[in-house]
Enzyme design. Structure first.
Site, PDB file in Angstrom:
ATOM      1  N   PRO A  89       0.777  -1.236   0.000  1.00 51.82           N
ATOM      2  CA  PRO A  89       0.000   0.000   0.000  1.00 51.82           C
ATOM      3  C   PRO A  89       0.811   1.289   0.000  1.00 51.82           C
ATOM      4  CG  PRO A  89      -0.177  -1.146   2.106  1.00 51.82           C
ATOM      5  CD  PRO A  89       0.488  -2.090   1.151  1.00 51.82           C
ATOM      6  N   ASN A  90       0.300   2.236  -0.741  1.00 53.20           N
ATOM      7  CA  ASN A  90       0.808   3.609  -0.851  1.00 53.20           C
ATOM      8  C   ASN A  90       2.075   3.725  -1.689  1.00 53.20           C
ATOM      9  OD1 ASN A  90      -1.270   4.754   0.885  1.00 53.20           O
ATOM     10  ND2 ASN A  90      -0.249   3.643   2.528  1.00 53.20           N
TER      11      ASN A  90
ATOM     12  N   ARG B  72       5.477  10.868  -2.567  1.00 59.47           N
ATOM     13  CA  ARG B  72       5.173  10.522  -1.170  1.00 59.47           C
ATOM     14  C   ARG B  72       6.433  10.674  -0.319  1.00 59.47           C
ATOM     15  NH1 ARG B  72       4.700   4.423   1.194  1.00 59.47           N
ATOM     16  NH2 ARG B  72       4.159   5.004   3.326  1.00 59.47           N
TER      17      ARG B  72
ATOM     18  N   TYR C 258      11.503   8.491   1.113  1.00 61.40           N
ATOM     19  CA  TYR C 258      11.444   7.424   0.107  1.00 61.40           C
ATOM     20  C   TYR C 258      12.127   7.775  -1.213  1.00 61.40           C
ATOM     21  CZ  TYR C 258       8.056   5.537   3.400  1.00 61.40           C
ATOM     22  OH  TYR C 258       7.459   5.052   4.542  1.00 61.40           O
TER      23      TYR C 258
ATOM     24  N   ASN D 223       8.106  -5.632  -1.323  1.00 60.24           N
ATOM     25  CA  ASN D 223       8.040  -4.519  -0.370  1.00 60.24           C
ATOM     26  C   ASN D 223       6.617  -4.502   0.182  1.00 60.24           C
ATOM     27  OD1 ASN D 223       7.951  -2.211   1.126  1.00 60.24           O
ATOM     28  ND2 ASN D 223       9.050  -0.942  -0.359  1.00 60.24           N
TER      29      ASN D 223
ATOM     30  N   ALA E  77       3.296  -0.935   4.679  1.00 59.13           N
ATOM     31  CA  ALA E  77       2.795  -0.976   6.063  1.00 59.13           C
ATOM     32  C   ALA E  77       2.308  -2.363   6.476  1.00 59.13           C
ATOM     33  CB  ALA E  77       1.697   0.057   6.255  1.00 59.13           C
TER      34      ALA E  77
ATOM     35  N   HIS F   9       4.228  -4.620   9.073  1.00 62.14           N
ATOM     36  CA  HIS F   9       4.237  -4.477  10.524  1.00 62.14           C
ATOM     37  C   HIS F   9       3.099  -5.196  11.240  1.00 62.14           C
ATOM     38  CE1 HIS F   9       7.289  -1.692   9.339  1.00 62.14           C
ATOM     39  NE2 HIS F   9       6.421  -0.883   8.740  1.00 62.14           N
TER      40      HIS F   9
ATOM     41  N   ASP G 276       1.825 -15.450   6.406  1.00 63.24           N
ATOM     42  CA  ASP G 276       1.520 -16.844   6.082  1.00 63.24           C
ATOM     43  C   ASP G 276       1.657 -17.103   4.582  1.00 63.24           C
ATOM     44  OD1 ASP G 276       1.093 -17.358   8.742  1.00 63.24           O
ATOM     45  OD2 ASP G 276      -1.098 -17.459   8.606  1.00 63.24           O
TER      46      ASP G 276
ATOM     47  N   GLU H  15      12.514  -9.654   1.179  1.00 64.34           N
ATOM     48  CA  GLU H  15      11.771  -8.495   1.703  1.00 64.34           C
ATOM     49  C   GLU H  15      12.654  -7.265   1.512  1.00 64.34           C
ATOM     50  OE1 GLU H  15      10.771  -8.926   5.854  1.00 64.34           O
ATOM     51  OE2 GLU H  15      10.397  -6.767   6.084  1.00 64.34           O
TER      52      GLU H  15
ATOM     53  N   HIS I 251      12.901  -2.799   1.710  1.00 61.12           N
ATOM     54  CA  HIS I 251      12.345  -1.513   2.115  1.00 61.12           C
ATOM     55  C   HIS I 251      13.246  -0.416   1.580  1.00 61.12           C
ATOM     56  CE1 HIS I 251       9.503  -3.472   4.786  1.00 61.12           C
ATOM     57  NE2 HIS I 251      10.501  -4.267   5.134  1.00 61.12           N
ATOM     58  N   LEU I 252      12.624   0.646   1.138  1.00 51.35           N
ATOM     59  CA  LEU I 252      13.383   1.812   0.670  1.00 51.35           C
ATOM     60  C   LEU I 252      14.090   2.474   1.839  1.00 51.35           C
ATOM     61  CD1 LEU I 252      10.362   2.832  -1.412  1.00 51.35           C
ATOM     62  CD2 LEU I 252      12.601   2.665  -2.490  1.00 51.35           C
ATOM     63  N   SER I 253      13.324   2.709   2.902  1.00 50.60           N
ATOM     64  CA  SER I 253      13.878   3.314   4.113  1.00 50.60           C
ATOM     65  C   SER I 253      14.419   2.212   5.022  1.00 50.60           C
ATOM     66  CB  SER I 253      12.784   4.104   4.839  1.00 50.60           C
ATOM     67  OG  SER I 253      11.790   3.218   5.335  1.00 50.60           O
TER      68      SER I 253
ATOM     69  N   ARG J 235      13.338   4.318  12.302  1.00 54.23           N
ATOM     70  CA  ARG J 235      12.145   5.175  12.274  1.00 54.23           C
ATOM     71  C   ARG J 235      11.263   4.907  13.507  1.00 54.23           C
ATOM     72  NH1 ARG J 235       9.500   4.677   6.617  1.00 54.23           N
ATOM     73  NH2 ARG J 235       8.443   6.559   7.369  1.00 54.23           N
TER      74      ARG J 235
ATOM     75  N   ARG K 118       7.473   0.610  13.382  1.00 55.32           N
ATOM     76  CA  ARG K 118       8.095   0.070  12.164  1.00 55.32           C
ATOM     77  C   ARG K 118       9.244  -0.890  12.477  1.00 55.32           C
ATOM     78  NH1 ARG K 118       5.838   3.446   8.104  1.00 55.32           N
ATOM     79  NH2 ARG K 118       5.450   5.524   8.915  1.00 55.32           N
TER      80      ARG K 118
HETATM   81  C1  DQA Z   1       8.437   0.887   3.615  1.00 60.68           C
HETATM   82  C2  DQA Z   1       8.539   1.092   5.132  1.00 60.68           C
HETATM   83  C3  DQA Z   1       7.182   0.893   5.805  1.00 60.68           C
HETATM   84  O1  DQA Z   1       7.296   1.136   7.193  1.00 60.68           O
HETATM   85  C4  DQA Z   1       6.173   1.873   5.246  1.00 60.68           C
HETATM   86  O2  DQA Z   1       4.902   1.625   5.790  1.00 60.68           O
HETATM   87  C5  DQA Z   1       6.127   1.887   3.756  1.00 60.68           C
HETATM   88  C6  DQA Z   1       7.363   1.763   3.003  1.00 60.68           C
HETATM   89  C7  DQA Z   1       9.771   1.217   2.905  1.00 60.68           C
HETATM   90  O3  DQA Z   1       9.906   0.825   1.743  1.00 60.68           O
HETATM   91  O4  DQA Z   1      10.630   1.883   3.476  1.00 60.68           O
HETATM   92  O5  DQA Z   1       5.067   2.084   3.159  1.00 60.68           O
HETATM   93  O6  DQA Z   1       8.132  -0.483   3.374  1.00 60.68           O
END
Ligand code: DQA
Length: 147
Positions: A13-14, A21, A26, A75, A78, A81, A88, A102, A104-106, A111, A115
């Site tokens: 998501p997002n 964003r 990011y 990725n 959210a 978490h 699963d 897995e 993550h950009l950040s 943070r 997270r």
């Molecule tokens: C994220 C880190 C997550 O905590 C956050 O909710 C995201 C992006 C990252 O790529 O850093 O949407 O997965």
């Protein structure tokens, strides 16, 4: 070693808003920028990049990865978490011997406290975080070249 010809790059998501964003967190690259960067890095590998804001759809794509035995860069955004359903589904893939990295950009550990927990990491093949779009590039290098 199995030759990788296709990789699913799944985004939660997002992440469709990447580029605008929270660019200070990011970066300014869009998902399409990331897709073309990955395609340029690995010629001969079909980069199937998808994004959804829907947990059920993301889980369906992981089921597809099991059936087609397609390695995954994920990725979970959210969902990382708190989604036990996603965890699963990732376990289904890795238990079938298909890698899921897995990404993550950040760096979520640097943070907010919420997270710091990933319910996915424990069943993922590996985790790469904190390198912006480079996290995806490193994951692809690992899947394709084992480096
Ligand atoms: C994220 C880190 C997550 O905590 C956050 O909710 C995201 C992006 C990252 O790529 O850093 O949407 O997965």
């Amino acid at each position: 070693m199995t030759v990788v010809t296709r990789v699913l790059v799944l985004n939660g998501p997002n992440l469709n808003r990447l580029g605008t964003r929270e660019p200070e967190v990011y970066g300014t690259q869009t998902l399409e920028d990331i897709r073309s960067m990955l395609a340029a890095e690995a010629s001969g590998v079909d980069i199937d990049l998808r994004q959804t804001n829907d947990e059920a759809e993301l889980i369906g794509w992981l089921h597809e990865a099991v059936d087609a035995r397609t390695p995954v860069i994920l990725n979970p955004a959210a969902f990382t978490h708190y989604s036990y359903a996603l965890r699963d589904a990732v376990a289904l893939v890795t238990e079938a011997g298909v890698p899921v990295i897995e990404v993550h950009l950040s760096n979520p550990h640097a943070r907010e406290a919420f997270r710091h927990t990933s319910v996915v990491s424990g069943v993922a093949t590996g985790v790469i975080a904190g390198f912006g779009a480079g996290s995806y590039r490193l994951a692809l290098a690992q899947l394709v070249r084992g480096t």
